[in-house]
Design an enzyme around this catalytic site. Structure first.
Site, mmCIF file in Angstrom:
data_model
loop_
_atom_site.group_PDB
_atom_site.id
_atom_site.type_symbol
_atom_site.label_atom_id
_atom_site.label_comp_id
_atom_site.label_asym_id
_atom_site.label_seq_id
_atom_site.Cartn_x
_atom_site.Cartn_y
_atom_site.Cartn_z
ATOM 1 N N THR A 205 0.824 -1.227 0.000
ATOM 2 C CA THR A 205 0.000 0.000 0.000
ATOM 3 C C THR A 205 0.852 1.269 0.000
ATOM 4 O OG1 THR A 205 -0.199 0.143 2.428
ATOM 5 C CG2 THR A 205 -1.864 -1.185 1.254
ATOM 6 N N LEU A 252 -2.565 5.081 -0.797
ATOM 7 C CA LEU A 252 -3.954 4.629 -0.927
ATOM 8 C C LEU A 252 -4.117 3.243 -0.294
ATOM 9 C CD1 LEU A 252 -4.816 5.843 -4.540
ATOM 10 C CD2 LEU A 252 -5.406 6.920 -2.364
ATOM 11 N N HIS A 253 -3.882 3.199 1.039
ATOM 12 C CA HIS A 253 -3.931 1.931 1.771
ATOM 13 C C HIS A 253 -5.265 1.210 1.546
ATOM 14 C CE1 HIS A 253 -0.380 3.246 4.050
ATOM 15 N NE2 HIS A 253 -1.022 4.298 4.495
ATOM 16 N N ASP A 254 -6.350 1.859 1.950
ATOM 17 C CA ASP A 254 -7.664 1.195 1.913
ATOM 18 C C ASP A 254 -8.195 1.016 0.492
ATOM 19 O OD1 ASP A 254 -8.776 2.805 4.988
ATOM 20 O OD2 ASP A 254 -7.502 1.060 4.639
#
Ligand code: RIB
Ligand code: CA
Length: 328
Positions: A205, A252-254
């Site tokens: 991520t 943009l982890h999620d």
């Protein structure tokens, strides 16, 4: 091919909001429910933020929102307003319409009667082998659902967890990632449940970075309510990242956890045995993967599929294309 039916468990959170937009903008997914958990902000704020996002996107049919755990299983809650802003969405109350009204008014909150864990178990058991659970906050709700309804939860098609750091450094401590650090006991229960779990760790991520100049260009070009929201909710965070890491870029982890369900070919997965550190020391909340190059019979069988590589350019292009799809 019919859309993949998903439940999204979330602690919005700026990147959670971007992940929800991506999910609603993607025909490959059918969002069956949103469940909220304490993490980035309190669960009351997370639930309010989820309601605000749904009013903005206005998906039809509108999925139920169920509120969940108010705190981790055994530890006190430590939220992240310094990163996400006091409202969890980048201080949206700053923005006004031309008439001087709030651009993002307080949302109506019509919530499901069930708690988040109960709604998860109910929907998953009603559709055996059909529902993918995407967890993009601390795993407290999921752990509580597994504890309360193990037979029902075993009917899940798959679970995608944004969390952990295998070879990458942490983001809340030198070694730990925020979601799993916040509730390591919940993560340990989930990782030992035997359920089919794909882990989307910081290793991948942190490679999918949204840059400020990209958003400015899109808002100039598209200018929908959704792209305006993306700009407004990220504006403050670009400044935080510039100050914190010296670069105006947001991981943009999620959204990547959602992307992995939209297009599994975006990532490379490898099976690992992963343990959670639940002690109190500097290693608290770390994910320890057995990466030893020894024969399988000499180590624990894998309990997770871990995303180790990502096609970052292709994912960013997918994300930008999809956020522009939602109605004006
Ligand atoms: O470490 C990143 C994760 O923690 C993301 O889910 C972010 O929203 C925060 O919850
Ligand atoms: Ca999150």
């Amino acid at each position: 091919m019919p859309p993949t039916r998903v439940i999204i468990d979330t602690d919005p959170g700026i990147d959670d909001a971007l992940a929800l937009i991506l999910a609603f903008a993607s025909p490959e997914l059918s969002v069956e429910a949103i469940t909220t958990v304490a993490g980035n902000v309190t669960v009351a704020q997370a639930t309010r933020n989820a309601c605000l996002l749904l009013e903005l996107v206005d998906p039809r049919p509108r999925p139920p929102i169920a509120s969940g755990a108010t705190r981790p299983m055994t530890r006190p809650l430590r939220t992240a307003e310094s990163y996400h802003g006091g409202d969890g969405l980048g201080e949206l109350s700053r923005f006004r319409t031309e008439g001087g009204e709030p651009r993002y008014p307080e949302p109506q909150q019509r919530l499901a009667v069930q708690s988040a864990p109960a709604l998860m178990a109910e929907l998953i058991s009603a559709a055996p082998g059909e529902i993918v659970l995407i967890c993009i906050g601390p795993l407290t709700n999921l752990a509580m659902a597994i504890q309360a309804a193990p037979t029902e939860m075993a009917k899940v098609k798959g679970i995608v967890v944004m969390g952990g750091a295998i070879q990458a450094p942490g983001n809340i401590t030198p070694g730990a990632e925020f979601n799993l650090y916040t509730d390591p006991e919940a993560a340990k229960l989930v990782f030992t449940s035997g359920l089919p779990i794909t882990l989307v760790p910081l290793d991948v991520t942190q490679r999918v970075l949204l840059r400020a100049e990209l958003i400015e260009a899109i808002v100039q070009h598209i200018g929908s309510c959704t792209t305006q929201f993306v700009r407004d909710t990220t504006e403050r965070l670009f400044g935080v990242e510039q100050a914190r890491a010296g670069c105006a870029a947001i991981p943009l982890h999620d959204p990547l956890a959602v992307g992995v369900v939209i297009d599994p070919s975006l990532v490379t997965r490898r099976p690992f045995y992963v343990e959670m550190e639940t002690g109190e020391g500097p290693a608290q909340g770390m994910t320890i993967a057995d990466r030893r190059q020894i024969k399988d019979e000499w180590k624990q069988p894998p309990n997770l599929q871990v995303c180790t590589e990502v096609d970052a350019g292709r994912f960013i292009a997918l994300f930008l294309e999809r956020i522009c799809r939602l109605p004006a």
